[in-house]
Motif scaffolding. Sequence first.
Motif, mmCIF file in Angstrom:
data_model
loop_
_atom_site.group_PDB
_atom_site.id
_atom_site.type_symbol
_atom_site.label_atom_id
_atom_site.label_comp_id
_atom_site.label_asym_id
_atom_site.label_seq_id
_atom_site.Cartn_x
_atom_site.Cartn_y
_atom_site.Cartn_z
ATOM 1 N N GLU A 153 34.934 40.847 68.384
ATOM 2 C CA GLU A 153 35.459 39.727 69.139
ATOM 3 C C GLU A 153 36.212 40.236 70.351
ATOM 4 O OE1 GLU A 153 38.093 35.980 67.818
ATOM 5 O OE2 GLU A 153 36.202 36.381 66.818
ATOM 6 N N GLU A 154 36.111 39.469 71.414
ATOM 7 C CA GLU A 154 36.888 39.740 72.617
ATOM 8 C C GLU A 154 37.616 38.454 72.958
ATOM 9 O OE1 GLU A 154 36.202 41.433 77.100
ATOM 10 O OE2 GLU A 154 34.882 42.103 75.485
ATOM 11 N N ASP A 155 38.948 38.518 72.923
ATOM 12 C CA ASP A 155 39.772 37.339 73.135
ATOM 13 C C ASP A 155 40.647 37.508 74.361
ATOM 14 O OD1 ASP A 155 38.745 36.564 70.685
ATOM 15 O OD2 ASP A 155 40.580 36.992 69.575
ATOM 16 N N GLU A 156 40.906 36.396 75.009
ATOM 17 C CA GLU A 156 41.909 36.327 76.059
ATOM 18 C C GLU A 156 43.085 35.590 75.416
ATOM 19 O OE1 GLU A 156 43.138 37.113 80.011
ATOM 20 O OE2 GLU A 156 41.251 37.651 79.084
ATOM 21 N N VAL A 157 44.245 36.228 75.348
ATOM 22 C CA VAL A 157 45.394 35.641 74.673
ATOM 23 C C VAL A 157 46.619 35.642 75.576
ATOM 24 C CG1 VAL A 157 44.582 36.287 72.367
ATOM 25 C CG2 VAL A 157 46.100 37.809 73.590
ATOM 26 N N GLU A 158 47.566 34.761 75.224
ATOM 27 C CA GLU A 158 48.868 34.751 75.877
ATOM 28 C C GLU A 158 49.927 34.937 74.808
ATOM 29 O OE1 GLU A 158 49.417 31.143 78.087
ATOM 30 O OE2 GLU A 158 47.972 31.739 79.617
ATOM 31 N N SER A 159 50.863 35.830 75.100
ATOM 32 C CA SER A 159 51.964 36.074 74.179
ATOM 33 C C SER A 159 53.144 36.573 75.004
ATOM 34 C CB SER A 159 51.567 37.111 73.131
ATOM 35 O OG SER A 159 52.623 37.341 72.237
ATOM 36 N N ALA A 160 54.319 36.067 74.711
ATOM 37 C CA ALA A 160 55.544 36.462 75.424
ATOM 38 C C ALA A 160 55.386 36.319 76.925
ATOM 39 C CB ALA A 160 55.945 37.885 75.041
ATOM 40 N N GLY A 161 54.693 35.257 77.356
ATOM 41 C CA GLY A 161 54.533 34.977 78.778
ATOM 42 C C GLY A 161 53.526 35.850 79.502
ATOM 43 N N LYS A 162 52.786 36.678 78.770
ATOM 44 C CA LYS A 162 51.799 37.567 79.392
ATOM 45 C C LYS A 162 50.413 37.240 78.868
ATOM 46 C CE LYS A 162 55.121 41.269 79.820
ATOM 47 N NZ LYS A 162 55.532 42.582 79.401
ATOM 48 N N ARG A 163 49.429 37.334 79.738
ATOM 49 C CA ARG A 163 48.037 37.118 79.362
ATOM 50 C C ARG A 163 47.327 38.472 79.359
ATOM 51 N NH1 ARG A 163 43.833 32.700 81.756
ATOM 52 N NH2 ARG A 163 45.400 31.328 80.867
ATOM 53 N N PHE A 164 46.526 38.694 78.313
ATOM 54 C CA PHE A 164 45.804 39.964 78.215
ATOM 55 C C PHE A 164 44.554 39.785 77.357
ATOM 56 C CE2 PHE A 164 49.240 39.675 75.195
ATOM 57 C CZ PHE A 164 48.675 40.013 73.982
ATOM 58 N N SER A 165 43.660 40.748 77.474
ATOM 59 C CA SER A 165 42.433 40.749 76.681
ATOM 60 C C SER A 165 42.628 41.640 75.458
ATOM 61 C CB SER A 165 41.260 41.293 77.494
ATOM 62 O OG SER A 165 40.964 40.419 78.553
ATOM 63 N N VAL A 166 42.052 41.204 74.360
ATOM 64 C CA VAL A 166 42.109 41.973 73.115
ATOM 65 C C VAL A 166 40.687 42.092 72.586
ATOM 66 C CG1 VAL A 166 42.993 42.021 70.753
ATOM 67 C CG2 VAL A 166 44.387 41.047 72.567
ATOM 68 N N ARG A 167 40.299 43.296 72.233
ATOM 69 C CA ARG A 167 38.992 43.546 71.632
ATOM 70 C C ARG A 167 39.196 44.127 70.259
ATOM 71 N NH1 ARG A 167 35.034 47.559 73.237
ATOM 72 N NH2 ARG A 167 33.357 46.627 72.100
ATOM 73 N N TYR A 168 38.482 43.589 69.273
ATOM 74 C CA TYR A 168 38.591 44.142 67.935
ATOM 75 C C TYR A 168 37.330 43.859 67.126
ATOM 76 C CZ TYR A 168 40.044 39.378 66.749
ATOM 77 O OH TYR A 168 40.100 38.023 66.597
ATOM 78 N N ILE A 169 37.187 44.599 66.056
ATOM 79 C CA ILE A 169 36.150 44.342 65.075
ATOM 80 C C ILE A 169 36.850 43.725 63.868
ATOM 81 C CG2 ILE A 169 34.519 46.081 65.877
ATOM 82 C CD1 ILE A 169 35.596 47.985 63.755
ATOM 83 N N TYR A 170 36.121 42.950 63.113
ATOM 84 C CA TYR A 170 36.748 42.266 61.983
ATOM 85 C C TYR A 170 35.826 42.245 60.775
ATOM 86 C CZ TYR A 170 33.764 38.351 63.275
ATOM 87 O OH TYR A 170 32.671 37.571 63.568
ATOM 88 N N MET A 171 36.454 42.096 59.626
ATOM 89 C CA MET A 171 35.735 41.832 58.382
ATOM 90 C C MET A 171 36.534 40.762 57.651
ATOM 91 S SD MET A 171 34.269 44.267 55.347
ATOM 92 C CE MET A 171 35.830 45.008 54.965
#
Length: 125
Positions: free
Chosen positions: A84-102
């Motif tokens: 998954e590749e997500d665009e997230v906002e946390s603590a007033g900052k926006r960033f991309s997160v890439r991860y694999i999941y099970m």
Amino acid sequence: MSDDTAQIVKLFEDGDRALIAADMTELVRIFADDYFQYDESGNRFTKADVLRNLEIGKIRYVSMLSTGRQVHLLGDIAIVHGSEEDEVESAGKRFSVRYIYMDIVRKRDGKWQIIASQLARPIAK
């Protein structure tokens, strides 16, 4: 695709939309009451933690792109994995997160729910 596999794929698609919309009603349906998640740093979150973080705006999902999702049925249990590749906002900052999941899903009373998740950062090649 079997009916159960189609239901699980839809569950995950519904989950992505619900996370982006912070739709608590839908997320309560999707995540089992005993749901827990380990993030890529090994931190454990319960269903209540995940819902609370969305509700108070600690984290907001702007977009989600899931790829390579595979469903492995094992009776009333299934293992779902992908990336998954997500665009997230946390603590007033926006960033991309890439991860694999099970994830582990279970059919209870005729309905599939996610009962556990494990996230990991992909290893760069």
